[in-house]
Scaffold this motif. Structure first.
Motif, PDB file in Angstrom:
ATOM      1  N   GLY A 155      -1.001   5.827  17.072  1.00 28.47           N
ATOM      2  CA  GLY A 155       0.274   5.134  16.911  1.00 28.47           C
ATOM      3  C   GLY A 155       1.385   6.169  16.857  1.00 28.47           C
ATOM      4  N   LEU A 156       1.269   7.067  15.878  1.00 33.21           N
ATOM      5  CA  LEU A 156       2.204   8.181  15.697  1.00 33.21           C
ATOM      6  C   LEU A 156       3.625   7.754  15.330  1.00 33.21           C
ATOM      7  CD1 LEU A 156       0.932  10.539  18.600  1.00 33.21           C
ATOM      8  CD2 LEU A 156      -0.015  10.258  16.299  1.00 33.21           C
ATOM      9  N   THR A 157       3.798   6.490  14.935  1.00 31.86           N
ATOM     10  CA  THR A 157       4.989   6.082  14.174  1.00 31.86           C
ATOM     11  C   THR A 157       4.397   5.401  12.946  1.00 31.86           C
ATOM     12  OG1 THR A 157       5.067   3.854  15.089  1.00 31.86           O
ATOM     13  CG2 THR A 157       6.363   5.540  16.252  1.00 31.86           C
ATOM     14  N   PHE A 158       5.155   5.312  11.872  1.00 33.23           N
ATOM     15  CA  PHE A 158       4.557   4.741  10.672  1.00 33.23           C
ATOM     16  C   PHE A 158       4.058   3.324  10.930  1.00 33.23           C
ATOM     17  CE2 PHE A 158       4.646   2.702   6.451  1.00 33.23           C
ATOM     18  CZ  PHE A 158       3.622   3.448   5.891  1.00 33.23           C
ATOM     19  N   GLU A 159       4.888   2.523  11.621  1.00 32.51           N
ATOM     20  CA  GLU A 159       4.519   1.114  11.847  1.00 32.51           C
ATOM     21  C   GLU A 159       3.248   1.002  12.683  1.00 32.51           C
ATOM     22  OE1 GLU A 159       7.664   2.312  12.130  1.00 32.51           O
ATOM     23  OE2 GLU A 159       8.120   1.419  10.164  1.00 32.51           O
ATOM     24  N   SER A 160       3.183   1.795  13.742  1.00 32.09           N
ATOM     25  CA  SER A 160       2.005   1.635  14.605  1.00 32.09           C
ATOM     26  C   SER A 160       0.754   2.265  13.991  1.00 32.09           C
ATOM     27  CB  SER A 160       2.267   2.150  16.019  1.00 32.09           C
ATOM     28  OG  SER A 160       2.726   3.464  15.978  1.00 32.09           O
ATOM     29  N   GLU A 161       0.923   3.280  13.168  1.00 32.09           N
ATOM     30  CA  GLU A 161      -0.229   3.813  12.430  1.00 32.09           C
ATOM     31  C   GLU A 161      -0.738   2.753  11.442  1.00 32.09           C
ATOM     32  OE1 GLU A 161      -1.804   7.214  12.368  1.00 32.09           O
ATOM     33  OE2 GLU A 161      -1.023   6.878  14.375  1.00 32.09           O
ATOM     34  N   LEU A 162       0.223   2.060  10.839  1.00 34.42           N
ATOM     35  CA  LEU A 162      -0.129   1.004   9.886  1.00 34.42           C
ATOM     36  C   LEU A 162      -0.873  -0.142  10.585  1.00 34.42           C
ATOM     37  CD1 LEU A 162       0.521   1.151   6.916  1.00 34.42           C
ATOM     38  CD2 LEU A 162       2.456  -0.365   7.282  1.00 34.42           C
ATOM     39  N   LYS A 163      -0.460  -0.415  11.825  1.00 37.30           N
ATOM     40  CA  LYS A 163      -1.148  -1.459  12.602  1.00 37.30           C
ATOM     41  C   LYS A 163      -2.619  -1.076  12.804  1.00 37.30           C
ATOM     42  CE  LYS A 163      -0.170  -1.749  17.007  1.00 37.30           C
ATOM     43  NZ  LYS A 163       0.655  -1.961  18.208  1.00 37.30           N
ATOM     44  N   GLN A 164      -2.861   0.193  13.104  1.00 37.20           N
ATOM     45  CA  GLN A 164      -4.255   0.648  13.256  1.00 37.20           C
ATOM     46  C   GLN A 164      -5.013   0.534  11.932  1.00 37.20           C
ATOM     47  OE1 GLN A 164      -3.658   4.609  15.474  1.00 37.20           O
ATOM     48  NE2 GLN A 164      -5.634   3.856  16.153  1.00 37.20           N
ATOM     49  N   LEU A 165      -4.310   0.917  10.867  1.00 38.13           N
ATOM     50  CA  LEU A 165      -4.932   0.843   9.540  1.00 38.13           C
ATOM     51  C   LEU A 165      -5.303  -0.602   9.203  1.00 38.13           C
ATOM     52  CD1 LEU A 165      -5.517   3.073   7.534  1.00 38.13           C
ATOM     53  CD2 LEU A 165      -3.270   2.698   6.506  1.00 38.13           C
ATOM     54  N   GLN A 166      -4.410  -1.517   9.554  1.00 41.85           N
ATOM     55  CA  GLN A 166      -4.692  -2.934   9.285  1.00 41.85           C
ATOM     56  C   GLN A 166      -5.886  -3.422  10.100  1.00 41.85           C
ATOM     57  OE1 GLN A 166      -0.598  -3.981   9.715  1.00 41.85           O
ATOM     58  NE2 GLN A 166      -0.585  -5.051   7.740  1.00 41.85           N
ATOM     59  N   ILE A 209       3.521  10.105   4.824  1.00 44.31           N
ATOM     60  CA  ILE A 209       2.525  10.197   3.735  1.00 44.31           C
ATOM     61  C   ILE A 209       3.042   9.519   2.461  1.00 44.31           C
ATOM     62  CG2 ILE A 209       1.256  11.822   2.236  1.00 44.31           C
ATOM     63  CD1 ILE A 209       0.802  13.549   4.759  1.00 44.31           C
ATOM     64  N   PRO A 210       4.297   9.776   2.044  1.00 43.79           N
ATOM     65  CA  PRO A 210       4.789   9.038   0.865  1.00 43.79           C
ATOM     66  C   PRO A 210       4.818   7.524   1.080  1.00 43.79           C
ATOM     67  CG  PRO A 210       6.207  10.923   1.351  1.00 43.79           C
ATOM     68  CD  PRO A 210       5.253  10.797   2.490  1.00 43.79           C
ATOM     69  N   ALA A 211       5.204   7.095   2.301  1.00 39.19           N
ATOM     70  CA  ALA A 211       5.249   5.647   2.569  1.00 39.19           C
ATOM     71  C   ALA A 211       3.848   5.054   2.566  1.00 39.19           C
ATOM     72  CB  ALA A 211       5.938   5.381   3.914  1.00 39.19           C
ATOM     73  N   LEU A 212       2.902   5.801   3.087  1.00 38.98           N
ATOM     74  CA  LEU A 212       1.515   5.331   3.088  1.00 38.98           C
ATOM     75  C   LEU A 212       1.016   5.161   1.652  1.00 38.98           C
ATOM     76  CD1 LEU A 212      -1.233   4.797   4.551  1.00 38.98           C
ATOM     77  CD2 LEU A 212      -1.690   7.242   4.325  1.00 38.98           C
ATOM     78  N   TYR A 213       1.346   6.131   0.832  1.00 33.53           N
ATOM     79  CA  TYR A 213       0.908   6.075  -0.566  1.00 33.53           C
ATOM     80  C   TYR A 213       1.454   4.808  -1.233  1.00 33.53           C
ATOM     81  CZ  TYR A 213      -0.075   7.369  -5.354  1.00 33.53           C
ATOM     82  OH  TYR A 213      -0.539   7.365  -6.637  1.00 33.53           O
ATOM     83  N   GLN A 219      -0.605  -2.729  -1.549  1.00 34.68           N
ATOM     84  CA  GLN A 219      -1.513  -3.641  -0.840  1.00 34.68           C
ATOM     85  C   GLN A 219      -2.951  -3.559  -1.332  1.00 34.68           C
ATOM     86  OE1 GLN A 219      -0.410  -5.799   1.652  1.00 34.68           O
ATOM     87  NE2 GLN A 219       1.606  -5.081   1.017  1.00 34.68           N
ATOM     88  N   HIS A 220      -3.417  -2.375  -1.663  1.00 31.37           N
ATOM     89  CA  HIS A 220      -4.842  -2.188  -1.972  1.00 31.37           C
ATOM     90  C   HIS A 220      -5.033  -1.347  -3.220  1.00 31.37           C
ATOM     91  CE1 HIS A 220      -5.669  -3.894   1.940  1.00 31.37           C
ATOM     92  NE2 HIS A 220      -4.786  -3.064   2.447  1.00 31.37           N
ATOM     93  N   PRO A 221      -4.401  -1.755  -4.315  1.00 29.84           N
ATOM     94  CA  PRO A 221      -4.450  -0.907  -5.514  1.00 29.84           C
ATOM     95  C   PRO A 221      -5.874  -0.657  -6.030  1.00 29.84           C
ATOM     96  CG  PRO A 221      -3.539  -3.083  -6.020  1.00 29.84           C
ATOM     97  CD  PRO A 221      -3.647  -2.990  -4.535  1.00 29.84           C
ATOM     98  N   GLN A 222      -6.789  -1.597  -5.702  1.00 31.05           N
ATOM     99  CA  GLN A 222      -8.165  -1.416  -6.222  1.00 31.05           C
ATOM    100  C   GLN A 222      -8.988  -0.462  -5.386  1.00 31.05           C
ATOM    101  OE1 GLN A 222      -7.800  -2.966  -8.743  1.00 31.05           O
ATOM    102  NE2 GLN A 222      -7.197  -5.096  -8.455  1.00 31.05           N
ATOM    103  N   ARG A 223      -8.574  -0.269  -4.125  1.00 35.34           N
ATOM    104  CA  ARG A 223      -9.416   0.509  -3.225  1.00 35.34           C
ATOM    105  C   ARG A 223      -9.110   1.990  -3.300  1.00 35.34           C
ATOM    106  NH1 ARG A 223     -10.550  -2.150   2.491  1.00 35.34           N
ATOM    107  NH2 ARG A 223     -10.012  -4.294   1.960  1.00 35.34           N
ATOM    108  N   ALA A 224     -10.141   2.806  -3.018  1.00 34.86           N
ATOM    109  CA  ALA A 224      -9.940   4.262  -2.948  1.00 34.86           C
ATOM    110  C   ALA A 224      -8.931   4.566  -1.845  1.00 34.86           C
ATOM    111  CB  ALA A 224     -11.260   4.930  -2.636  1.00 34.86           C
ATOM    112  N   LEU A 225      -8.150   5.612  -2.032  1.00 34.34           N
ATOM    113  CA  LEU A 225      -7.180   6.013  -1.007  1.00 34.34           C
ATOM    114  C   LEU A 225      -7.906   6.412   0.277  1.00 34.34           C
ATOM    115  CD1 LEU A 225      -4.800   8.304  -3.121  1.00 34.34           C
ATOM    116  CD2 LEU A 225      -4.172   6.138  -2.032  1.00 34.34           C
ATOM    117  N   PRO A 226      -7.276   6.200   1.431  1.00 32.56           N
ATOM    118  CA  PRO A 226      -7.912   6.654   2.679  1.00 32.56           C
ATOM    119  C   PRO A 226      -7.922   8.184   2.747  1.00 32.56           C
ATOM    120  CG  PRO A 226      -5.681   5.876   3.103  1.00 32.56           C
ATOM    121  CD  PRO A 226      -5.972   5.585   1.649  1.00 32.56           C
TER     122      PRO A 226
END
Ligand code: NIG
Ligand code: FE
Length: 425
Positions: A155-166, A209-213, A219-226
């Motif tokens: 993706g290499l933009t925050f939004e499109s990286e997030l789309k892959q993560l989703q 990285i800060p936005a991802l955090y 969204q996923h406070p219970q899950r381990a960080l990626p």
């Protein structure tokens, strides 16, 4: 995918039960399969609760049903600790060009390669991305992979990286293949930052990285960080840029991974050890001093023999030297559309026997318990031991050495994921 719902059962009648018990296998320990003959495994609610003689287990668990392995090999599911499973489109044209003499790096620097997959992935909707990826996830699962790491990075933009993560998160929820995500915003320099790598590194460190955090905490406070991963390579991110990105990620508490020495040695293996990365991956052009430092650390050395094979190159990970120096060696597919479109860990084992000079037993340990360690999951998966998740395979052979020996076909007849039984054949 069809399955047989079974809650409590005893899996019995294995010719060889490969337990891989005893934790990650460092150095010359690699290849201790912990083979039990005439043994059975009791599974309750997706967890292994006993390993022992069938008669004893029948006595201890009289209400359990029986699952017959029919005299075949039973082993832990494969763990694939390095993949780029989520992408759109393909690069068949580029493969053709490479066969006509163009190099992978030439194609990448001319705006092809990873960048052409970035274009296709940015354009794809989330639904389309998930649909394209699901087929590959199914192929990996039916080939015996029960847990897989998956990177963003197309993706290499925050939004499109997030789309892959989703896409990774949704496919994990769908199951049965379990997916652990890695953020790889530093997989390549996007076209809009061409010639301005430092500015892109700043974007990754100061914004992504800060936005991802923040997103993850919401969204996923219970899950381990990626995991956070970087492509440390000449012409992509140099050692200093890689250090900057990984240090930033570490400050937020993200576990680290790093692509090193795929084409040239930049010293990334030592950086991985210095920062306590969970794994250092590729390791083809790795120098003796880097092997030494890496081998003394707890960073797992992940070899990806599908990549030089896919690129038709002759050099592979110096696996023997890593083992001799006491490294923890793991294997992965690196599945991606550019260098290694291979869903099958079985094929990777076969390559590792021939190109890394490993024995079948060593490749099995590298693809199960050590691969689990490359994800920091050795306490939960990768072996057949009491308390571990019941992720198991029944092969249709009675001698484990058929793995590695045979290639190009599927030797798995049943996959068990969290205790649920999926007949493959
Ligand atoms: O691991 N090295 C970087 N990433 C992949 C290739 C990705 C691609 O070509 O699309 C790899 O080989
Ligand atoms: Fe990779």
């Amino acid at each position: 995918m069809n399955n047989e719902t079974r809650n409590n059962y005893i899996l019995h009648n294995a010719s060889q039960l490969l337990t891989l018990a005893g934790g990650p296998q460092r150095g010359s320990r690699l290849g201790e399969l912990g083979i039990l003959e005439n043994s059975a495994v009791a599974v309750r609610d997706g967890v292994i609760i006993a390993v022992g003689e069938f008669g004893d287990l029948q006595r201890d668990f009289p209400s359990f049903s029986h699952l017959d392995a029919e005299g075949h090999v039973v082993m832990p599911g494969f763990v694939d600790p390095h993949t780029h499973l989520v992408w759109a489109g393909d690069r068949a044209g580029e493969f053709d060009l490479r066969l006509q003499g163009k190099s992978y790096m030439e194609i990448l620097n001319a705006g092809g390669g990873i960048i052409s997959t970035v274009r296709a992935t940015r354009e794809a909707s989330l639904e389309d991305l998930i649909n394209q990826t699901r087929r590959r996830a199914q192929l990996a699962f039916t080939s015996g992979t029960t847990t897989m790491e998956v990177k963003t990075g197309y993706g290499l933009t925050f939004e499109s990286e997030l789309k892959q993560l989703q896409a990774i998160i949704e496919l994990n929820e769908e199951g049965p293949l379990e997916l652990l995500p890695t953020f790889m915003g530093a997989h390549a320099v996007p076209p809009e930052y061409k010639g301005r790598t430092d500015a892109y590194v700043s974007l990754v460190c100061d914004e992504m990285i800060p936005a991802l955090y923040k997103w993850w905490q919401n969204q996923h406070p219970q899950r381990a960080l990626p995991f956070v991963d970087v492509f440390c390579e000449k012409g992509v991110f140099d050692l200093e840029q890689s250090r900057r990105i990984l240090r930033t990620a570490k400050k937020f508490g993200f576990p680290l991974k790093i692509h090193v020495d795929e084409f040239e040695s930049l010293g990334g293996a030592q950086l991985a050890a210095e920062l306590g990365a969970v794994s250092a991956d590729h390791l083809v052009k790795t120098l003796p001093e880097d092997i030494k430092v890496l081998s003394k650390s707890n960073t797992v050395a992940v070899s990806l023999p599908g990549t030089p094979f896919g690129l038709n190159e002759d050099e592979y990970t110096p696996a023997k030297a890593l083992i001799e120096k006491d490294a923890i060696l793991a294997l992965a597919t690196d599945i991606n559309p550019g260098t290694s479109w291979c869903e099958s860990m079985q094929f990777i084992l076969a390559l590792a026997c021939r190109k890394l000079n490993l024995t079948p037993a060593q490749t099995i340990a590298a693809g199960t318990i050590n691969a689990a360690a490359a994800l920091g999951q050795q306490h939960r998966i990768g072996s057949i031991e009491i308390g571990k998740q019941a992720d198991l395979l029944i092969l249709d052979v009675n001698d484990y050495r058929h793995l590695g020996y045979r290639f190009g076909i599927n030797l798995v007849s049943t996959v068990i994921k969290q205790g649920i039984v999926y007949p493959i054949k």
